[in-house]
Design a protein around this motif. Structure first.
Motif, short mmCIF file in Angstrom:
data_model
loop_
_atom_site.label_atom_id
_atom_site.label_comp_id
_atom_site.label_asym_id
_atom_site.label_seq_id
_atom_site.Cartn_x
_atom_site.Cartn_y
_atom_site.Cartn_z
N GLY A 207 0.79 -1.22 0.00
CA GLY A 207 0.00 0.00 0.00
C GLY A 207 0.82 1.27 0.00
N ILE A 208 2.04 1.23 0.54
CA ILE A 208 2.88 2.43 0.60
C ILE A 208 3.88 2.50 -0.55
CG2 ILE A 208 2.67 2.58 3.11
CD1 ILE A 208 5.54 1.48 3.30
N VAL A 209 3.89 1.48 -1.41
CA VAL A 209 4.87 1.42 -2.51
C VAL A 209 4.35 2.22 -3.70
CG1 VAL A 209 6.09 -0.11 -4.10
CG2 VAL A 209 5.66 -0.84 -1.74
N PRO A 210 5.17 3.10 -4.29
CA PRO A 210 4.74 3.88 -5.46
C PRO A 210 4.28 2.97 -6.60
CG PRO A 210 6.79 4.76 -4.59
CD PRO A 210 6.54 3.48 -3.86
N GLU A 211 3.27 3.41 -7.32
CA GLU A 211 2.71 2.61 -8.41
C GLU A 211 3.76 2.31 -9.48
OE1 GLU A 211 0.04 0.31 -10.31
OE2 GLU A 211 -0.23 1.28 -8.35
N SER A 212 4.65 3.27 -9.72
CA SER A 212 5.69 3.04 -10.74
C SER A 212 6.61 1.89 -10.35
CB SER A 212 6.51 4.32 -10.95
OG SER A 212 7.12 4.73 -9.73
N TRP A 213 6.88 1.72 -9.07
CA TRP A 213 7.70 0.61 -8.61
C TRP A 213 6.95 -0.71 -8.78
CZ3 TRP A 213 10.34 2.11 -3.32
CH2 TRP A 213 10.98 3.36 -3.46
N GLY A 245 9.30 -7.68 -3.31
CA GLY A 245 8.26 -7.03 -2.53
C GLY A 245 8.71 -6.50 -1.18
N PRO A 246 9.29 -7.34 -0.31
CA PRO A 246 9.71 -6.84 1.01
C PRO A 246 10.71 -5.69 0.93
CG PRO A 246 9.66 -9.23 1.00
CD PRO A 246 9.46 -8.80 -0.43
N ALA A 247 11.63 -5.75 -0.03
CA ALA A 247 12.63 -4.68 -0.16
C ALA A 247 11.99 -3.37 -0.61
CB ALA A 247 13.72 -5.10 -1.14
N THR A 248 11.02 -3.45 -1.53
CA THR A 248 10.37 -2.22 -1.99
C THR A 248 9.52 -1.60 -0.88
OG1 THR A 248 8.50 -3.47 -2.92
CG2 THR A 248 10.32 -2.94 -4.41
N ILE A 249 8.89 -2.42 -0.06
CA ILE A 249 8.12 -1.90 1.07
C ILE A 249 9.05 -1.16 2.04
CG2 ILE A 249 6.76 -2.52 3.10
CD1 ILE A 249 5.61 -4.85 1.45
N ALA A 250 10.19 -1.77 2.33
CA ALA A 250 11.15 -1.13 3.23
C ALA A 250 11.64 0.20 2.66
CB ALA A 250 12.34 -2.06 3.49
N LEU A 251 11.96 0.23 1.37
CA LEU A 251 12.43 1.46 0.74
C LEU A 251 11.34 2.53 0.74
CD1 LEU A 251 14.55 0.43 -2.39
CD2 LEU A 251 15.35 1.36 -0.21
N ALA A 252 10.11 2.11 0.47
CA ALA A 252 9.01 3.08 0.45
C ALA A 252 8.83 3.73 1.81
CB ALA A 252 7.72 2.39 0.01
N LEU A 290 20.24 -4.09 -8.60
CA LEU A 290 21.12 -2.93 -8.50
C LEU A 290 20.33 -1.66 -8.24
CD1 LEU A 290 23.78 -3.44 -11.33
CD2 LEU A 290 24.17 -3.48 -8.86
N TRP A 291 19.18 -1.51 -8.90
CA TRP A 291 18.37 -0.31 -8.68
C TRP A 291 17.92 -0.22 -7.23
CZ3 TRP A 291 13.81 1.34 -6.75
CH2 TRP A 291 13.41 2.64 -7.05
N LEU A 292 17.46 -1.34 -6.67
CA LEU A 292 17.00 -1.34 -5.28
C LEU A 292 18.12 -0.91 -4.33
CD1 LEU A 292 14.85 -4.60 -5.15
CD2 LEU A 292 14.02 -2.27 -4.77
N LEU A 293 19.28 -1.54 -4.48
CA LEU A 293 20.38 -1.19 -3.59
C LEU A 293 20.86 0.23 -3.87
CD1 LEU A 293 22.21 -2.12 -1.31
CD2 LEU A 293 23.81 -3.00 -3.01
N GLY A 294 20.89 0.62 -5.15
CA GLY A 294 21.31 1.97 -5.49
C GLY A 294 20.38 3.03 -4.93
N TYR A 295 19.08 2.75 -4.97
CA TYR A 295 18.12 3.71 -4.41
C TYR A 295 18.31 3.83 -2.90
CZ TYR A 295 13.76 6.30 -3.89
OH TYR A 295 12.82 7.27 -3.61
N TRP A 296 18.54 2.70 -2.25
CA TRP A 296 18.80 2.73 -0.80
C TRP A 296 20.08 3.53 -0.51
CZ3 TRP A 296 22.82 0.40 2.14
CH2 TRP A 296 22.63 0.46 3.53
N LEU A 297 21.12 3.31 -1.30
CA LEU A 297 22.35 4.07 -1.11
C LEU A 297 22.10 5.56 -1.32
CD1 LEU A 297 24.76 1.66 -3.02
CD2 LEU A 297 24.89 2.18 -0.57
N LEU A 338 9.66 2.67 -20.86
CA LEU A 338 8.96 3.74 -20.15
C LEU A 338 9.14 3.60 -18.64
CD1 LEU A 338 5.60 3.86 -22.18
CD2 LEU A 338 7.47 5.52 -22.24
N TYR A 339 8.97 2.37 -18.16
CA TYR A 339 9.12 2.14 -16.72
C TYR A 339 10.53 2.50 -16.26
CZ TYR A 339 4.74 -0.56 -16.94
OH TYR A 339 3.45 -0.96 -17.12
#
Length: 356
Positions: A207-213, A245-252, A290-297, A338-339
């Motif tokens: 629910g808190i994860v951006p739609e684009s993700w 999923g779990p990683a994107t929730i944490a980042l969001a 890489l994107w997930l870890l890069g975004y966290w960094l 596009l994504y």
């Protein structure tokens, strides 16, 4: 491994005098100097409010004591990189802490008890500070993005992630103790009356994860359990949800936090989501991982002036950004392109992100 046992008389924060006995590193920075540096530079080293609790626990627990001394020596090495004695002391006490940590890992939870579990998880979080620091090199090459693990062919390039990635199985194995451990950790790390880890644990859905993700990572399901009757296509989508999923929730969640320095340790929650398939994808330099870890960094770059992480997060963030740009992901055909254009824009903005 070290010199003779030495007795150090320490003035604790509660004004009680305690004699601590522990090994002294041969040719390394003396323990009394480390204790003095710890007591006079607490805020600069740890940036968390629980000094009294940490000192009290260190008096009865060698794992916490050796962890504190290792971090203190690491900080001295950071501020005075040319002094060899600080490096010797850092490696000495880190080795002792890891030995204690391994012993605790091999001890059943029932034998550890709640206080032992508290100490084990606290040490696991604090030892990450040492693992995250960059080794000093006189020519400064360690700060070059091209020297990052992102561009390395060495198999141990992501070795610094081993301890962090081990947090998840550790948490699972000690799940029966977690509620009380979280109640112990929050005041130590974030202050009394503040919910840190307790707050994060509330978020278990997309629910808190951006739609684009959600589109980019194909997170179509809000549940992360596999369904036995799923078709091949649905099973693949579900696997994406399980892995990402779990990683994107944490980042969001983490992107929504205004980053005063005192909240930086909340960001370790993301590292507890790197396990199994996601960890393997990182080792393979998969663009999604890489994107997930890069975004966290990138989010970590918002915390300026943190001695143990600033250089690594800025170097590795830039390295991930460079690597993904080299792949020309936004030029892919169809919706994938596009994504990825959207995702790369988000990656660019992560270090300066402020949500209102």
């Amino acid at each position: 491994m070290g010199g003779p046992l030495v007795a150090i008389t320490e003035l604790s924060t509660s004004s009680s005098i305690t004699a601590l006995y522990y090994p002294s590193p041969k040719n390394g920075t003396p323990g009394i100097q480390l204790l003095h540096h710890f007591c006079t530079n607490w805020d600069a080293i740890f940036r968390m409010p629980g000094r009294d609790e940490l000192v009290s626990l260190s008096q009865s627990n060698s794992l916490i004591r050796n962890t504190i001394l290792a971090i203190t020596a690491c900080h001295l090495r950071h501020v005075s990189p040319g002094i060899l004695q600080h490096r010797i002391a850092e490696h000495f006490y880190q080795s002792l802490a890891i030995q204690d940590f391994q012993t605790a890992l091999e001890t059943p939870g029932k034998s550890l008890g709640q206080q032992g579990v508290n100490a084990l998880l606290l040490a696991a979080l604090l030892l990450n500070m040492i693992a995250f620091t960059l080794p000093h090199q006189d020519n400064g090459v360690e700060e070059d993005p091209k020297s990052s693990w992102v561009f390395s062919v060495r198999e141990d390039g992501l070795g610094w992630l081993a301890l962090q990635a081990g947090l998840r199985p550790l948490l699972i194995s000690l799940s029966a103790y977690l509620d009380k451990t979280v109640a112990f950790l929050d005041p130590v790390m974030f202050g009394h009356g503040k919910a840190g880890w307790r707050e994060i644990r509330k978020f278990q859905s997309l629910g808190i994860v951006p739609e684009s993700w959600i589109r980019a990572f194909k997170l179509k399901n809000d549940s992360f359990s596999c369904e036995s009757n799923a078709s091949t296509s649905n099973a693949e989508d579900q696997n994406d949800a399980d892995v990402f999923g779990p990683a994107t929730i944490a980042l969001a969640y983490l992107r929504s936090i205004h980053p005063p320095r005192s909240t930086i340790l909340l960001n370790w929650v993301f590292l507890t989501k790197i396990h199994g398939d996601l960890k393997a994808l990182l080792y393979d330099r998969d663009e999604r991982a890489l994107w997930l870890l890069g975004y966290w960094l990138g989010l970590m770059c918002r915390y300026e002036g943190i001695w143990w992480c600033e250089r690594r997060v800025r170097r590795d963030y830039e390295a991930v950004r460079m690597r993904l740009h080299e792949l020309h992901l936004g030029e892919r055909a169809g919706v994938d392109g596009l994504y990825w254009r959207d995702m790369m824009q988000e990656l660019e903005h992560a270090p300066v992100l402020v949500l209102t």
